[in-house]
Design a protein around this motif. Sequence first.
Motif, mmCIF file in Angstrom:
data_model
loop_
_atom_site.group_PDB
_atom_site.id
_atom_site.type_symbol
_atom_site.label_atom_id
_atom_site.label_comp_id
_atom_site.label_asym_id
_atom_site.label_seq_id
_atom_site.Cartn_x
_atom_site.Cartn_y
_atom_site.Cartn_z
ATOM 1 N N GLU A 73 -6.445 35.494 11.153
ATOM 2 C CA GLU A 73 -5.724 36.960 11.165
ATOM 3 C C GLU A 73 -6.019 37.606 12.513
ATOM 4 N N ALA A 74 -6.509 37.142 13.506
ATOM 5 C CA ALA A 74 -6.432 38.026 14.696
ATOM 6 C C ALA A 74 -5.122 37.866 15.439
ATOM 7 N N GLU A 75 -4.234 37.390 15.070
ATOM 8 C CA GLU A 75 -2.699 37.767 15.615
ATOM 9 C C GLU A 75 -2.131 38.894 15.172
ATOM 10 N N ARG A 76 -3.072 39.490 14.018
ATOM 11 C CA ARG A 76 -2.207 40.917 13.528
ATOM 12 C C ARG A 76 -2.580 41.954 14.591
ATOM 13 N N ASP A 77 -3.485 41.804 15.711
ATOM 14 C CA ASP A 77 -3.890 42.925 16.248
ATOM 15 C C ASP A 77 -3.858 42.182 17.856
ATOM 16 N N PRO A 78 -2.816 42.691 18.695
ATOM 17 C CA PRO A 78 -2.466 41.976 19.704
ATOM 18 C C PRO A 78 -3.632 42.462 20.773
ATOM 19 N N GLN A 79 -4.148 43.785 20.569
ATOM 20 C CA GLN A 79 -5.431 44.393 21.375
ATOM 21 C C GLN A 79 -6.654 43.316 21.340
ATOM 22 N N PHE A 80 -6.679 42.595 20.533
ATOM 23 C CA PHE A 80 -7.951 42.132 20.022
ATOM 24 C C PHE A 80 -7.987 40.682 21.403
ATOM 25 N N VAL A 81 -6.833 40.606 22.061
ATOM 26 C CA VAL A 81 -7.143 39.756 23.401
ATOM 27 C C VAL A 81 -7.668 40.516 24.281
ATOM 28 N N ASP A 82 -7.337 41.519 24.692
ATOM 29 C CA ASP A 82 -8.107 42.459 25.472
ATOM 30 C C ASP A 82 -9.453 42.687 25.398
ATOM 31 N N MET A 83 -9.971 42.892 24.060
ATOM 32 C CA MET A 83 -11.196 42.999 23.657
ATOM 33 C C MET A 83 -12.095 41.664 23.979
ATOM 34 N N VAL A 84 -11.605 40.444 23.561
ATOM 35 C CA VAL A 84 -12.168 39.147 24.122
ATOM 36 C C VAL A 84 -12.390 38.893 25.391
ATOM 37 N N ARG A 85 -11.199 39.349 26.171
ATOM 38 C CA ARG A 85 -11.321 39.188 27.627
ATOM 39 C C ARG A 85 -12.409 40.072 28.281
ATOM 40 N N PRO A 102 4.604 31.677 13.907
ATOM 41 C CA PRO A 102 5.264 32.066 15.208
ATOM 42 C C PRO A 102 4.119 32.879 15.852
ATOM 43 N N GLY A 103 3.062 33.033 15.420
ATOM 44 C CA GLY A 103 1.951 33.773 16.405
ATOM 45 C C GLY A 103 1.043 32.676 17.205
ATOM 46 N N TYR A 104 1.581 31.876 17.209
ATOM 47 C CA TYR A 104 0.975 30.588 18.222
ATOM 48 C C TYR A 104 0.835 31.171 19.749
ATOM 49 N N GLY A 105 1.752 31.846 19.966
ATOM 50 C CA GLY A 105 1.618 32.375 21.419
ATOM 51 C C GLY A 105 0.543 33.328 21.838
ATOM 52 N N HIS A 106 0.296 34.090 20.626
ATOM 53 C CA HIS A 106 -0.761 34.933 20.803
ATOM 54 C C HIS A 106 -2.272 34.043 20.845
ATOM 55 N N PHE A 107 -2.226 33.041 20.249
ATOM 56 C CA PHE A 107 -3.459 32.495 20.433
ATOM 57 C C PHE A 107 -3.570 31.519 21.714
ATOM 58 N N ALA A 108 -2.295 31.248 22.215
ATOM 59 C CA ALA A 108 -2.438 30.679 23.567
ATOM 60 C C ALA A 108 -3.139 31.803 24.625
ATOM 61 N N ARG A 109 -2.839 33.055 24.377
ATOM 62 C CA ARG A 109 -3.429 34.050 25.058
ATOM 63 C C ARG A 109 -4.960 34.222 25.001
ATOM 64 N N LEU A 110 -5.415 34.073 23.624
ATOM 65 C CA LEU A 110 -6.788 33.865 23.358
ATOM 66 C C LEU A 110 -7.378 32.919 24.142
ATOM 67 N N LEU A 111 -6.700 31.580 23.827
ATOM 68 C CA LEU A 111 -7.384 30.614 24.533
ATOM 69 C C LEU A 111 -7.376 30.732 26.069
ATOM 70 N N SER A 112 -6.600 31.324 26.616
ATOM 71 C CA SER A 112 -6.701 31.595 28.071
ATOM 72 C C SER A 112 -7.760 32.825 28.608
ATOM 73 N N LEU A 146 -2.643 21.364 17.116
ATOM 74 C CA LEU A 146 -3.368 22.016 17.977
ATOM 75 C C LEU A 146 -3.402 21.326 19.487
ATOM 76 N N HIS A 147 -3.470 20.115 19.359
ATOM 77 C CA HIS A 147 -3.564 19.215 20.644
ATOM 78 C C HIS A 147 -2.238 19.082 21.326
ATOM 79 N N ALA A 148 -1.028 19.053 20.411
ATOM 80 C CA ALA A 148 0.464 19.272 21.085
ATOM 81 C C ALA A 148 0.568 20.627 21.773
ATOM 82 N N ARG A 149 0.166 21.750 20.893
ATOM 83 C CA ARG A 149 0.505 23.090 21.397
ATOM 84 C C ARG A 149 -0.442 23.611 22.637
ATOM 85 N N PHE A 150 -1.478 23.312 22.634
ATOM 86 C CA PHE A 150 -2.722 23.613 23.436
ATOM 87 C C PHE A 150 -3.257 22.604 24.367
ATOM 88 N N GLY A 151 -3.039 21.423 23.895
ATOM 89 C CA GLY A 151 -4.065 20.317 24.537
ATOM 90 C C GLY A 151 -5.511 20.389 24.276
#
Length: 246
Positions: A73-85, A102-112, A146-151
């Motif tokens: 559910e974290a993809e519903r709150d984009p500012q959560f990335v800022d909080m984690v960082r 389509p929220g996989y891009g958001h999780f790429a940012r969380l991974l980063s 997950l391996h194909a999208r994020f390694g």
Amino acid sequence: MGREAARRAPSEPPERPPALQPYRRWGLDAPLPAPPRPPARPLDLATRPPALPAVVDHVATADRVVFLTYDDEAERDPQFVDMVRELRLPVSMFLTDSVVGPGYGHFARLLSVGADLQNHTLDHPALRGLPYAGQRAEICGQRDKLHARFGVRPRLLRPPYGAYDPTTLRAAADCGVSAVVLWRAALTGTGLRFTHGGAALRPGDIVLVTSDDDDRGGPGLRERTTRLLRRIEGEGLTVGRLRDYL
């Protein structure tokens, strides 16, 4: 300097207020203590049969850490990335392909910014009672996504609804899973609910932060996380990275 010259002289720019420390920006009174160095070998896996993953809702550790986990559910709150960082939160995200979509891009940012991405199956079925082939397809299929999208190669599995059976453990083992992760406490809009034991956080507890969809009208994801972090700090604990202990 004459009056006319003084009027033409540029005025000093106003002083900017000091920037808020990240912990204050996210509603905390003090920074989270850094977690201790993780153990040289995982603690919970020492006594399990080597062929099957451990099933855990709590890690046996003397370190004063708890573990924050989220399901999709974290993809519903984009500012959560800022909080984690900014807080350097070592959170674990358990992802279902059909939910994230389509929220996989958001999780790429969380991974980063330091989040871990783990396995929550392809389509979020209740695994208990399904045949081996179906369970294996759900678990290995999401591992491969997950391996194909994020390694990444997720070693942790959260079965949807916390439902599993011996077949789940066999299928999970064949998909490279080392631990099936449940939770001892769930954070809802009304507070922490414990599945067993006392109603207090303990070192090693795994906490599930539930979706806003489970409590519409309640506090959002960031506010829930802030409330949980305040309680963690108040009980003399901090946040550890789950995969370091499993």
